[in-house]
Structures are given as C-alpha cells and as structure tokens.
Design a protein around this motif. Sequence first.
Motif, PDB file in Angstrom:
ATOM      1  N   LEU A  52     -36.640  21.187   2.066  1.00  0.00           N
ATOM      2  CA  LEU A  52     -36.668  20.344   0.877  1.00  0.00           C
ATOM      3  C   LEU A  52     -37.012  18.888   1.176  1.00  0.00           C
ATOM      4  O   LEU A  52     -37.760  18.256   0.425  1.00  0.00           O
ATOM      5  N   ALA A  53     -36.441  18.353   2.250  1.00  0.00           N
ATOM      6  CA  ALA A  53     -36.601  16.924   2.534  1.00  0.00           C
ATOM      7  C   ALA A  53     -37.945  16.636   3.192  1.00  0.00           C
ATOM      8  O   ALA A  53     -38.355  17.361   4.102  1.00  0.00           O
ATOM      9  N   PRO A  54     -38.645  15.582   2.757  1.00  0.00           N
ATOM     10  CA  PRO A  54     -39.912  15.211   3.396  1.00  0.00           C
ATOM     11  C   PRO A  54     -39.674  14.611   4.780  1.00  0.00           C
ATOM     12  O   PRO A  54     -38.571  14.143   5.086  1.00  0.00           O
ATOM     13  N   THR A  55     -40.697  14.610   5.600  1.00  0.00           N
ATOM     14  CA  THR A  55     -40.577  14.074   6.962  1.00  0.00           C
ATOM     15  C   THR A  55     -40.953  12.604   7.057  1.00  0.00           C
ATOM     16  O   THR A  55     -40.879  12.033   8.135  1.00  0.00           O
ATOM     17  N   ALA A  56     -41.342  12.007   5.930  1.00  0.00           N
ATOM     18  CA  ALA A  56     -41.714  10.589   5.918  1.00  0.00           C
ATOM     19  C   ALA A  56     -41.184   9.956   4.632  1.00  0.00           C
ATOM     20  O   ALA A  56     -41.040  10.638   3.607  1.00  0.00           O
ATOM     21  N   PRO A  57     -40.859   8.658   4.652  1.00  0.00           N
ATOM     22  CA  PRO A  57     -40.361   7.986   3.455  1.00  0.00           C
ATOM     23  C   PRO A  57     -41.362   8.030   2.308  1.00  0.00           C
ATOM     24  O   PRO A  57     -42.571   7.948   2.518  1.00  0.00           O
ATOM     25  N   VAL A  58     -40.834   8.186   1.094  1.00  0.00           N
ATOM     26  CA  VAL A  58     -41.658   8.147  -0.115  1.00  0.00           C
ATOM     27  C   VAL A  58     -40.985   7.216  -1.117  1.00  0.00           C
ATOM     28  O   VAL A  58     -39.766   7.090  -1.142  1.00  0.00           O
ATOM     29  N   ALA A  59     -41.798   6.565  -1.943  1.00  0.00           N
ATOM     30  CA  ALA A  59     -41.255   5.583  -2.880  1.00  0.00           C
ATOM     31  C   ALA A  59     -40.408   6.259  -3.955  1.00  0.00           C
ATOM     32  O   ALA A  59     -39.285   5.864  -4.244  1.00  0.00           O
ATOM     33  N   ARG A  60     -40.967   7.286  -4.566  1.00  0.00           N
ATOM     34  CA  ARG A  60     -40.255   8.036  -5.597  1.00  0.00           C
ATOM     35  C   ARG A  60     -40.616   9.501  -5.473  1.00  0.00           C
ATOM     36  O   ARG A  60     -41.775   9.836  -5.273  1.00  0.00           O
ATOM     37  N   ASP A  61     -39.594  10.354  -5.626  1.00  0.00           N
ATOM     38  CA  ASP A  61     -39.870  11.785  -5.483  1.00  0.00           C
ATOM     39  C   ASP A  61     -38.885  12.555  -6.356  1.00  0.00           C
ATOM     40  O   ASP A  61     -37.943  13.186  -5.872  1.00  0.00           O
ATOM     41  N   PHE A  62     -39.116  12.492  -7.670  1.00  0.00           N
ATOM     42  CA  PHE A  62     -38.220  13.181  -8.591  1.00  0.00           C
ATOM     43  C   PHE A  62     -38.320  14.700  -8.448  1.00  0.00           C
ATOM     44  O   PHE A  62     -37.359  15.421  -8.705  1.00  0.00           O
ATOM     45  N   LYS A  63     -39.490  15.185  -8.040  1.00  0.00           N
ATOM     46  CA  LYS A  63     -39.643  16.618  -7.818  1.00  0.00           C
ATOM     47  C   LYS A  63     -38.710  17.091  -6.711  1.00  0.00           C
ATOM     48  O   LYS A  63     -38.019  18.103  -6.851  1.00  0.00           O
ATOM     49  N   CYS A  64     -38.665  16.330  -5.620  1.00  0.00           N
ATOM     50  CA  CYS A  64     -37.754  16.657  -4.517  1.00  0.00           C
ATOM     51  C   CYS A  64     -36.309  16.568  -4.972  1.00  0.00           C
ATOM     52  O   CYS A  64     -35.476  17.409  -4.614  1.00  0.00           O
ATOM     53  N   PHE A  65     -35.999  15.554  -5.762  1.00  0.00           N
ATOM     54  CA  PHE A  65     -34.640  15.380  -6.271  1.00  0.00           C
ATOM     55  C   PHE A  65     -34.197  16.604  -7.068  1.00  0.00           C
ATOM     56  O   PHE A  65     -33.111  17.151  -6.836  1.00  0.00           O
ATOM     57  N   TYR A 207     -36.441  12.536   5.478  1.00  0.00           N
ATOM     58  CA  TYR A 207     -36.129  11.427   4.575  1.00  0.00           C
ATOM     59  C   TYR A 207     -35.263  11.966   3.430  1.00  0.00           C
ATOM     60  O   TYR A 207     -35.714  12.794   2.638  1.00  0.00           O
ATOM     61  N   TRP A 208     -34.020  11.444   3.323  1.00  0.00           N
ATOM     62  CA  TRP A 208     -33.030  12.018   2.422  1.00  0.00           C
ATOM     63  C   TRP A 208     -32.784  11.205   1.161  1.00  0.00           C
ATOM     64  O   TRP A 208     -31.898  11.565   0.366  1.00  0.00           O
ATOM     65  N   GLN A 209     -33.500  10.129   0.970  1.00  0.00           N
ATOM     66  CA  GLN A 209     -33.241   9.261  -0.169  1.00  0.00           C
ATOM     67  C   GLN A 209     -33.210  10.033  -1.490  1.00  0.00           C
ATOM     68  O   GLN A 209     -32.347   9.817  -2.333  1.00  0.00           O
ATOM     69  N   TRP A 210     -34.161  10.939  -1.677  1.00  0.00           N
ATOM     70  CA  TRP A 210     -34.228  11.716  -2.916  1.00  0.00           C
ATOM     71  C   TRP A 210     -33.692  13.127  -2.731  1.00  0.00           C
ATOM     72  O   TRP A 210     -33.046  13.676  -3.639  1.00  0.00           O
ATOM     73  N   ALA A 211     -33.899  13.706  -1.584  1.00  0.00           N
ATOM     74  CA  ALA A 211     -33.423  15.071  -1.350  1.00  0.00           C
ATOM     75  C   ALA A 211     -31.905  15.151  -1.322  1.00  0.00           C
ATOM     76  O   ALA A 211     -31.327  16.194  -1.646  1.00  0.00           O
ATOM     77  N   GLY A 212     -31.245  14.073  -0.939  1.00  0.00           N
ATOM     78  CA  GLY A 212     -29.795  14.106  -0.810  1.00  0.00           C
ATOM     79  C   GLY A 212     -29.033  13.380  -1.894  1.00  0.00           C
ATOM     80  O   GLY A 212     -27.799  13.335  -1.857  1.00  0.00           O
ATOM     81  N   LYS A 213     -29.734  12.832  -2.870  1.00  0.00           N
ATOM     82  CA  LYS A 213     -29.058  12.002  -3.880  1.00  0.00           C
ATOM     83  C   LYS A 213     -28.080  12.807  -4.731  1.00  0.00           C
ATOM     84  O   LYS A 213     -26.956  12.368  -5.001  1.00  0.00           O
ATOM     85  N   TRP A 214     -28.484  13.995  -5.183  1.00  0.00           N
ATOM     86  CA  TRP A 214     -27.591  14.829  -5.989  1.00  0.00           C
ATOM     87  C   TRP A 214     -26.338  15.203  -5.191  1.00  0.00           C
ATOM     88  O   TRP A 214     -25.219  15.141  -5.706  1.00  0.00           O
ATOM     89  N   ALA A 215     -26.518  15.604  -3.934  1.00  0.00           N
ATOM     90  CA  ALA A 215     -25.384  16.006  -3.096  1.00  0.00           C
ATOM     91  C   ALA A 215     -24.411  14.855  -2.918  1.00  0.00           C
ATOM     92  O   ALA A 215     -23.189  15.038  -2.971  1.00  0.00           O
ATOM     93  N   ALA A 216     -24.949  13.644  -2.707  1.00  0.00           N
ATOM     94  CA  ALA A 216     -24.093  12.483  -2.512  1.00  0.00           C
ATOM     95  C   ALA A 216     -23.290  12.170  -3.771  1.00  0.00           C
ATOM     96  O   ALA A 216     -22.084  11.888  -3.699  1.00  0.00           O
ATOM     97  N   ARG A 217     -23.943  12.235  -4.925  1.00  0.00           N
ATOM     98  CA  ARG A 217     -23.242  11.915  -6.179  1.00  0.00           C
ATOM     99  C   ARG A 217     -22.226  12.989  -6.535  1.00  0.00           C
ATOM    100  O   ARG A 217     -21.149  12.686  -7.058  1.00  0.00           O
ATOM    101  N   ALA A 218     -22.549  14.252  -6.267  1.00  0.00           N
ATOM    102  CA  ALA A 218     -21.592  15.329  -6.547  1.00  0.00           C
ATOM    103  C   ALA A 218     -20.324  15.150  -5.724  1.00  0.00           C
ATOM    104  O   ALA A 218     -19.206  15.315  -6.227  1.00  0.00           O
ATOM    105  N   ASP A 219     -20.495  14.801  -4.454  1.00  0.00           N
ATOM    106  CA  ASP A 219     -19.329  14.573  -3.606  1.00  0.00           C
ATOM    107  C   ASP A 219     -18.531  13.367  -4.086  1.00  0.00           C
ATOM    108  O   ASP A 219     -17.298  13.383  -4.054  1.00  0.00           O
ATOM    109  N   ASP A 220     -19.223  12.322  -4.533  1.00  0.00           N
ATOM    110  CA  ASP A 220     -18.527  11.140  -5.071  1.00  0.00           C
ATOM    111  C   ASP A 220     -17.628  11.526  -6.240  1.00  0.00           C
ATOM    112  O   ASP A 220     -16.481  11.076  -6.335  1.00  0.00           O
ATOM    113  N   VAL A 221     -18.146  12.365  -7.131  1.00  0.00           N
ATOM    114  CA  VAL A 221     -17.380  12.764  -8.311  1.00  0.00           C
ATOM    115  C   VAL A 221     -16.162  13.606  -7.924  1.00  0.00           C
ATOM    116  O   VAL A 221     -15.037  13.358  -8.373  1.00  0.00           O
TER     117      VAL A 221
END
Length: 329
Positions: A52-65, A207-221
């Motif tokens: 799921l996660a890309p191997t290089a930084p991307v500015a925005r990746d809602f599809k990955c999210f 690069y986890w900025q978008w691939a990991g955002k849901w997981a991070a927020r779920a754990d926060d909740v």
Amino acid sequence: MLLPSWGWPAVLVWIGVPVLALAIDWWLGEPPVAWHPVVWMGRALQWWGDRLAPTAPVARDFKCFWHSALVWCALAAIVLIVSWMAQSLALRVHDVLAAAVLALLLKPLLAWRMLHDEVLAVEVALGQSLPAGRAQLARLVSRDVSTLNAVQVRESAIESLAENLNDSVVAPLFWFALLGLPGAALYRLANTADAMWGYPGMRGGYYWQWAGKWAARADDVLSWVPARITALLLLALGAKGLPLSTLARQARKTPSPNSGWPMAAMALALGVRLAKPGVYTLHAKARRAGPLDTRRATRLGTRAVLALVPVVAAVQLLVVLIFSAWVQP
C-alpha cells in the motif's frame, strides 16, 4: 457479550477474567510466536503495508489513504468476527471453565510481564556498557538510539514503560470491559497498525504520510480514554495531591494526543525529567533519572496494574447493568 440470563454467579466469573489473564501473564509470560495473535496481526499488516505505501514521498495521495483505510477496516472486521466466534464458543461451557478459556484468549492481547522485564533489562545492560544499553533499548522503541547517552537511554526506557503500560495493559482491558474479547482484539490491531503504519514520513523504505494516517487516527481515538486512566492511576499512586492541571500541561508538550499523558504522569510521580531529544521535555526542572528510577518505575507500573483491576471490574459491572436494563426493560 455476557447474557443477563446467566445470573450473578456468572457475572462474578466474567469479572474475574481480567484478573486471571493478568495472573497468566505474570506466571507464564508470552505464548509461542507461532500461536501469538498479535504476531499474526503484525504479519498481515506488514504484508499489506508493503503493497500500500509508496516508496517515495508524495504531496497528496488520497487514493492511498482510502485504500489503506479499507484494508484496515477489512482486517478489523476479520479480527472482530474471529474473536467474537472464539468468545461465543468459550461461553458455551461451564462458567468457571469459560472464564479460564477466555483468560487464555485474552492473555496474548496484553503484556505486562514482558514489558516489566524488558525495561529492567535496559538498566542491567547499561550497567555493562552504553552500547549494550542502547541495543537493549532498541528492542523497546522505534527511535534512533545510536546517539543517546546513558541518561537518555534510561529516560527512553521509562517513557516506553509508561506509554506501553497503556497500550499493552490498560487499553486492552478497558476495551475488554466494554466489548469483551472483540474489543480487546480490535484495540490491539489498531495499536499494532499505528506502530507499523502510523508514521508521518519515511520509514523502512516506505512513505507513510498517507498510507498510515487512518491507522494513526484510529489508534488515537481508541486510546484516548485509556491513556488518561493510565495517567490518573500513576498520578494517584505516585504523586498524590498534585493538581490535574499540572499533569495536563505537561502532557500537552508531546506531539501525541495520548502518549504524553502516561509519560507525564510517570515523570511527575517519580520526580524525574523525561525527554525525547529535539522533541519534548517533561518535568524539565526535575532531576535526571538515575539507575534506581528504572526499578521505581517498574514497581509503580505494577501497582498501577493492580489498581486497574477494580476499575475494570467496575466498568464491567456497569456494562452488565446497562445491558440487562436494555434487554429487560
């Protein structure tokens, strides 16, 4: 979930499940890796993360999210279904045997003995050499330990103890009290996913900025309430009379909305300074942590685990009463 038709003897048995699970944890430790459900969760997350996660930084990746969010939800559904089925089968047997089976199923979802021993092992390793202490600490934390001095290694170990006291004990038992085995299992999936995916940048070649955002927020909740329960237990046992405003002020110094609470409470309870270089400093005016403070921290953690037992029992009893009133108006 517990059925009200069982009667109060069964309710008392149900309330005893967390106590029995903690006893199994302390006496027997972790199950073999091949049979450990959290290890299975980690392997599934690793397999999907690599895809799921890309191997290089991307500015925005809602599809990955959204792809990552859907995978997380699918894994959560699997965990909930499997744990619910396991719990349902356990509840078909005699009350006492059901409690034993449920405790054995709950045990791998919590881990105090291992955390306790690993943190003490850091101090033992530091007594041998700084490189040995760093190597032992690397088993506990994901941060770079290569530049840490002895005090920073010790501080990191104590911080890890406080943070994981919530992640590995308080939160799983809190969600077990609310939702039974499925609640504890769901939390451990969320926490494991956050540990593996929830990074704001590059890690492990991805690069986890978008691939990991849901997981991070779920754990926060899911960690929000348990983290504050953990902090209150530590504060009540180690720093009686300290204003809650002081705890809140210190907790807000960390980037995480949750981990700062148990770490700040541990710093205040021990009367020591805890810091992550370049990120935050908790209880900055206190003394630096010494060799005895690691053992003091583990003792305080053990007392917090024991104090948690009646808290969990009270939540379980409240849930049973609400459930009983709902199905039998």
